[in-house]
Motif scaffolding. Structure first.
Motif, PDB file in Angstrom:
ATOM      1  N   ASN A 105      79.486   6.837  40.266  1.00  0.00           N
ATOM      2  CA  ASN A 105      79.648   8.268  40.510  1.00  0.00           C
ATOM      3  C   ASN A 105      78.266   8.937  40.528  1.00  0.00           C
ATOM      4  OD1 ASN A 105      81.445  10.270  41.207  1.00  0.00           O
ATOM      5  ND2 ASN A 105      81.758  10.959  39.122  1.00  0.00           N
ATOM      6  N   SER A 106      77.397   8.365  41.387  1.00  0.00           N
ATOM      7  CA  SER A 106      76.047   8.908  41.470  1.00  0.00           C
ATOM      8  C   SER A 106      75.582   8.945  42.918  1.00  0.00           C
ATOM      9  CB  SER A 106      75.080   8.059  40.633  1.00  0.00           C
ATOM     10  OG  SER A 106      74.923   6.776  41.200  1.00  0.00           O
ATOM     11  N   ILE A 107      74.478   9.656  43.139  1.00  0.00           N
ATOM     12  CA  ILE A 107      73.877   9.770  44.456  1.00  0.00           C
ATOM     13  C   ILE A 107      72.370   9.926  44.283  1.00  0.00           C
ATOM     14  CG2 ILE A 107      74.288  12.284  44.495  1.00  0.00           C
ATOM     15  CD1 ILE A 107      74.550  12.055  47.571  1.00  0.00           C
ATOM     16  N   ILE A 108      71.602   9.395  45.210  1.00  0.00           N
ATOM     17  CA  ILE A 108      70.161   9.614  45.227  1.00  0.00           C
ATOM     18  C   ILE A 108      69.867  10.739  46.212  1.00  0.00           C
ATOM     19  CG2 ILE A 108      67.917   8.637  45.896  1.00  0.00           C
ATOM     20  CD1 ILE A 108      68.953   5.925  44.892  1.00  0.00           C
ATOM     21  N   SER A 109      69.099  11.712  45.768  1.00  0.00           N
ATOM     22  CA  SER A 109      68.699  12.830  46.629  1.00  0.00           C
ATOM     23  C   SER A 109      67.178  12.876  46.648  1.00  0.00           C
ATOM     24  CB  SER A 109      69.266  14.151  46.105  1.00  0.00           C
ATOM     25  OG  SER A 109      68.898  15.220  46.943  1.00  0.00           O
ATOM     26  N   THR A 110      66.605  12.586  47.813  1.00  0.00           N
ATOM     27  CA  THR A 110      65.150  12.496  47.916  1.00  0.00           C
ATOM     28  C   THR A 110      64.611  13.348  49.057  1.00  0.00           C
ATOM     29  OG1 THR A 110      63.304  10.978  48.340  1.00  0.00           O
ATOM     30  CG2 THR A 110      65.423  10.372  49.287  1.00  0.00           C
ATOM     31  N   SER A 111      63.420  13.882  48.859  1.00  0.00           N
ATOM     32  CA  SER A 111      62.763  14.642  49.922  1.00  0.00           C
ATOM     33  C   SER A 111      62.119  13.723  50.954  1.00  0.00           C
ATOM     34  CB  SER A 111      61.683  15.562  49.326  1.00  0.00           C
ATOM     35  OG  SER A 111      62.249  16.484  48.435  1.00  0.00           O
ATOM     36  N   SER A 112      62.084  12.430  50.661  1.00  0.00           N
ATOM     37  CA  SER A 112      61.453  11.472  51.558  1.00  0.00           C
ATOM     38  C   SER A 112      62.120  11.467  52.933  1.00  0.00           C
ATOM     39  CB  SER A 112      61.517  10.060  50.971  1.00  0.00           C
ATOM     40  OG  SER A 112      60.683   9.943  49.854  1.00  0.00           O
TER      41      SER A 112
END
Length: 213
Positions: A105-112
């Motif tokens: 129940n997770s997500i990666i949020s990146t500005s890349s």
């Protein structure tokens, strides 16, 4: 009844100790896949990221231009080999442990940019949802640049699509530029924050500060 929790992880300097974009760009420069002039321009954008002069849209357009011009997609195998050999070793183990425990129940949020983010996430994190900066984000209903307030806007849109609107947000980040999302998160975990960052959140509830090596 308590709401379920969605755990959001920033990537660079939060799970991974280094700035992945600049590391990969330096690697490509050494391998003569990008020119010295192009590399200097990348460095300029990374330096301006630390100031109020950062233009995320110009950065996105420049990266897209170089990725296409240099046909870097043909070099993906070498990039992934470099990620396995060098970047995978630069993991904050305590944060990776949290990610492994909560990944369902997770997500990666990146500005890349999407090109760098995709190679890193596929190599290190495998099957995990992620939001990144992408010129085709608008086709999915997201803001192209996943930076600042847009990181919060994009996450809310993703949560709506995934029927997670009622989830509380737990957010791991190192960066003060993520303040808009921090302010909307129920649980805030700051990884190696600087003094300015700590001052900004000192009056907020449910803040946990981690100093790790």
């Amino acid at each position: 009844m308590k709401n379920k929790i969605l755990t959001v992880f920033d990537m660079d300097k939060t799970i991974i100790k280094i700035d992945c974009e600049s590391t990969l760009q330096k690697f490509l420069y050494k391998k003569k896949q990008i020119s010295k002039k192009e590399f200097k321009k990348f460095v300029f954008f990374h330096e301006s990221y630390k100031t109020n002069n950062f233009d995320s849209e110009k950065h996105l357009m420049f990266q897209d231009k170089i990725i296409k011009k240099r046909k870097l997609s043909r070099f993906k195998k070498k990039i992934k080999e470099f990620i396995k050999k060098k970047i995978k070793k630069k993991i904050f183990k305590p944060i990776m442990k949290e990610f492994t425990k909560k990944r369902k129940n997770s997500i990666i949020s990146t500005s890349s940019n999407y090109f760098w983010a995709k190679q890193i996430i596929e190599t290190i994190f495998k099957n995990v949802p992620y939001i990144c900066t992408n010129s085709s984000n608008s086709k999915k209903g997201f803001k192209n640049s996943n930076f600042g307030i847009n990181k919060y806007i994009n996450l809310k849109k993703w949560m709506k699509k995934e029927n997670k609107k009622k989830h509380d947000i737990e957010f791991f980040t190192d960066s003060i530029t993520d303040l808009p999302l921090i302010l909307k998160s129920k649980f805030k975990i700051l990884v190696n924050p600087n003094e300015e960052f700590i001052k900004k959140v000192k009056n907020l509830k449910n803040v946990r500060i981690l100093f790790i090596k």
